[in-house]
Motif scaffolding. Structure first.
Motif, short mmCIF file in Angstrom:
data_model
loop_
_atom_site.label_atom_id
_atom_site.label_comp_id
_atom_site.label_asym_id
_atom_site.label_seq_id
_atom_site.Cartn_x
_atom_site.Cartn_y
_atom_site.Cartn_z
N SER A 1 0.81 -1.22 0.00
CA SER A 1 0.00 0.00 0.00
C SER A 1 0.85 1.27 0.00
O SER A 1 0.47 2.27 -0.61
CB SER A 1 -0.96 -0.01 1.19
N VAL A 2 2.02 1.24 0.66
CA VAL A 2 2.77 2.50 0.76
C VAL A 2 3.25 2.98 -0.60
O VAL A 2 3.30 4.19 -0.87
CB VAL A 2 3.96 2.38 1.74
N SER A 3 3.55 2.05 -1.49
CA SER A 3 4.00 2.48 -2.82
C SER A 3 2.89 3.20 -3.57
O SER A 3 3.13 4.16 -4.29
CB SER A 3 4.50 1.28 -3.64
N VAL A 4 1.66 2.71 -3.40
CA VAL A 4 0.53 3.37 -4.07
C VAL A 4 0.37 4.80 -3.55
O VAL A 4 0.22 5.75 -4.32
CB VAL A 4 -0.78 2.57 -3.84
N VAL A 5 0.43 4.95 -2.23
CA VAL A 5 0.24 6.25 -1.61
C VAL A 5 1.38 7.22 -1.99
O VAL A 5 1.13 8.36 -2.40
CB VAL A 5 0.17 6.10 -0.06
N CYS A 6 2.61 6.74 -1.87
CA CYS A 6 3.75 7.62 -2.18
C CYS A 6 3.80 7.95 -3.67
O CYS A 6 4.12 9.08 -4.06
CB CYS A 6 5.07 6.98 -1.75
N TYR A 7 3.48 6.98 -4.51
CA TYR A 7 3.45 7.21 -5.95
C TYR A 7 2.49 8.36 -6.27
O TYR A 7 2.82 9.27 -7.04
CB TYR A 7 2.99 5.93 -6.65
N PHE A 8 1.32 8.31 -5.63
CA PHE A 8 0.31 9.33 -5.86
C PHE A 8 0.84 10.71 -5.43
O PHE A 8 0.66 11.71 -6.14
CB PHE A 8 -0.95 8.96 -5.06
N PHE A 9 1.54 10.77 -4.31
CA PHE A 9 2.06 12.06 -3.85
C PHE A 9 3.17 12.58 -4.75
O PHE A 9 3.24 13.76 -5.04
CB PHE A 9 2.54 11.96 -2.39
N VAL A 10 4.05 11.66 -5.16
CA VAL A 10 5.20 12.09 -5.96
C VAL A 10 4.78 12.47 -7.38
O VAL A 10 5.24 13.45 -7.95
CB VAL A 10 6.27 10.98 -5.97
N VAL A 11 3.87 11.70 -7.96
CA VAL A 11 3.53 11.87 -9.36
C VAL A 11 2.37 12.84 -9.58
O VAL A 11 2.32 13.55 -10.57
CB VAL A 11 3.23 10.49 -10.01
N VAL A 12 1.41 12.88 -8.65
CA VAL A 12 0.21 13.69 -8.86
C VAL A 12 0.19 14.94 -7.97
O VAL A 12 0.05 16.06 -8.45
CB VAL A 12 -1.07 12.86 -8.61
N ILE A 13 0.35 14.74 -6.67
CA ILE A 13 0.19 15.86 -5.72
C ILE A 13 1.31 16.90 -5.88
O ILE A 13 1.05 18.10 -5.90
CB ILE A 13 0.18 15.34 -4.26
N PHE B 1 9.93 14.61 1.09
CA PHE B 1 8.60 14.64 1.69
C PHE B 1 7.72 13.51 1.15
O PHE B 1 7.10 12.76 1.90
CB PHE B 1 7.92 16.00 1.44
N GLY B 2 7.70 13.38 -0.16
CA GLY B 2 6.81 12.40 -0.80
C GLY B 2 7.08 10.98 -0.36
O GLY B 2 6.17 10.16 -0.24
N VAL B 3 8.34 10.66 -0.11
CA VAL B 3 8.68 9.29 0.29
C VAL B 3 8.78 9.16 1.81
O VAL B 3 8.15 8.28 2.40
CB VAL B 3 9.99 8.83 -0.40
#
Lengths: 424, 113
Positions: free
Chosen positions: A306-318, A331-333
């Motif tokens: 799950s953490v990869s999904v969450v961090c991916y979203f922050f790094v790539v989208v947010i 921050f993102g990771v």
């Protein structure tokens, strides 16, 4: 019937050996692992500046730690501040010697020397501010970096470590679970990194430059994975079953996170990338950190995937949406991964690992509430504390190098040396 | 005397060298360069961020020849480098004023081969 005397703590050789080795493993995470991981991600003109920042953090924070950092973090507190920060009783390691440590986790009497605990914790104190380097890389003034790192370590790191890990700490007393530093290290550094990216502002270059050497980054990530066994399994403070369990949980969560990030790359951008798998591994390591001594492998897998999904979203989208320039995704990771891990510790902590601790899934929803409350309070402290600290430093001495020096690159403009020559 | 400069795909270098040796052209200077033609560069993705317009890696050959070797050299480069797709590269030909072999200080046509 004679009454047995209360057991007297003693120094256990095996435990001491493991914690000392773990200490060296955690040192290895800052230099060279983090230095290489970050160094490969920046442009070729800035790699030495990043490595220098990691290296000098090791030296400077180590000195601060024996002077009074350790005392402020783990020493006895006094009066109204006892739950917030320690006093100066242990400054310059007064009363901190070879006797059994007052800090222990899994074994009540078979302990390690107090100085072994102190130096193990020193490596955590070093790597935490070093993680923030990822946010202001390629543009911070070296002098301002030094001032920030020293003040941040004393004013933010020591109090948070005290609150979470000291026996007097307010979060510790609330029953917050943080096995190896999800809150103290990763939330703390990650949200300070967000503050740093906001205060220092974007890099000047018109377009983002690709990482200059992903081989370094891959080697650095692999070394982080290696060193993290000291970070997490060492945090058992004993060479016992709990250490082995934390070792296993760390490894499985990291494997799951690396696989998931690779899959997301593959699905969303057509090709799996080395950088993605390395980033996923680090996100997994971050997220399992608070949970390592409380979850079984099912919990570890759930946290890792799950953490990869969450961090991916922050790094790539947010990040692109809000436009803050968290250059290397500290921050993102670390911030987001640390928060996610802290919360899920409150979900997946199982009495099978440590009978005293259980999370939401095992009938204790209160644990999740405590995790959320402590995480959010820590976020507020570190984010606003860092914001104010950075703003003050910026006003007094300036945080950024000049535009010209940034364009030349910090290796030459700050340190007068370069990493690569063109002609021998 | 002519100076031939050819920009080719890196993965065609071996074929081009082979074709040149077959044509008895054995002297060349090779360098790695960056550039792009009609394909307009490549898009790479780092942590999900697209970075477009990146320059492509190319190989630059420099070959100095006497006039009678010009056509065989060009034919050899084309033979080795042509795939029929965008990005195969270009060949430029200049007049060459002089050529000096440093070891013997010979000048002109004799110094080339």
């Amino acid at each position: 019937m004679p009454v047995a005397a209360p057991p007297v703590p003693f120094i256990d050789f095996g435990n001491t050996a493991w914690v000392l080795i773990s200490t060296a493993l955690v040192l290895f995470m800052t230099i060279p692992a983090l230095a290489l991981f970050y160094g490969g991600l920046v442009r070729r003109k800035n790699i030495l500046s990043v490595m220098m920042q990691c290296f000098i953090s090791m030296a400077v924070i180590s000195l601060i730690w024996v002077a009074f950092g350790y005392s402020l973090a783990f020493g006895p507190g006094h009066g109204a501040l006892a739950g917030i920060i320690g006093g100066f009783d242990w400054a310059f390691l007064k009363n901190v010697g070879m006797e059994p440590s007052p800090y222990y986790i899994s074994q009540s009497t078979a302990r390690i020397p107090h100085i072994a605990f102190m130096i193990f914790q020193m490596m955590f104190a070093v790597i935490t501010p070093a993680l923030i380097i990822g946010a202001f890389a390629e543009r911070i003034k070296f002098s301002a970096f030094l001032v920030f790192t020293v003040l941040w370590s004393v004013l933010i790191y020591s109090p948070i470590a005290h609150m979470v890990w000291s026996a007097d700490g307010i979060f510790f007393k609330m029953g917050a679970l943080d096995f190896a530093g999800g809150t103290v290290v990763h939330i703390n550094a990650g949200f300070a990194a967000l503050a740093a990216a906001i205060i220092i502002g974007k890099r000047k270059s018109k377009k983002a430059a690709p990482p200059h050497n992903l081989v370094y980054t891959a080697i650095g990530a692999a070394m982080l994975w290696f060193g993290w066994f000291g970070f997490n399994a060492g945090s058992a403070l004993a060479a016992d079953g709990l250490a082995a369990s934390a070792f296993l949980a760390t490894h499985i969560a990291t494997a799951a996170a690396a696989v998931m990030w690779g899959l997301l790359d593959w699905l969303l951008h057509k090709k799996p990338t080395m950088l993605g798998v390395a980033t996923g591994a680090v996100a997994g390591l971050v997220a399992i950190t608070p949970a390592a001594g409380f979850v079984d492998i099912m919990g570890a897998m759930a946290i890792g995937f799950s953490v990869s999904v969450v961090c991916y979203f922050f790094v790539v989208v947010i990040k692109p949406f809000f436009g803050y320039d968290d250059a290397l995704d500290a921050f993102g990771v670390h911030g987001i991964g640390g928060l996610w891990g802290a919360l899920l510790t409150g979900v997946f902590a199982t009495p099978v690992i440590q009978s005293a601790y259980k999370g939401l899934l095992y009938g204790n929803p209160n644990q999740l509430k405590v995790q959320a409350l402590v995480s959010l309070t820590s976020i507020v402290i570190t984010f606003f504390g860092s914001l104010i600290l950075l703003k003050l430093i910026d006003m007094v001495m300036g945080l950024r190098v000049t535009e010209k020096d940034e364009a030349i690159g910090l290796d030459v403009s700050s340190h007068n040396e370069r990493a690569y020559t063109l002609v021998e | 005397m002519k100076m031939i400069i050819a920009i080719i795909q890196p993965h065609r270098l071996e074929e081009v060298k082979e074709a040149l040796y077959e044509a008895d052209v054995n002297l060349m200077t090779v360098s790695e360069v960056l550039g792009h033609g009609r394909q307009l560069g490549v898009t790479e993705i780092y942590r999900g961020v697209k970075e477009s317009g990146n320059l492509l890696r190319k190989i630059r050959l420099e070959i100095a020849v006497n006039d009678n070797f010009l056509d065989p050299t060009i034919k050899a480069i084309v033979k080795g480098a042509k795939t029929g797709e965008l990005g195969d590269g270009k060949i430029f030909v200049y007049d060459l004023k002089d050529c000096i072999r440093i070891r013997t200080e010979e000048r002109g046509s004799v110094a080339i081969g």
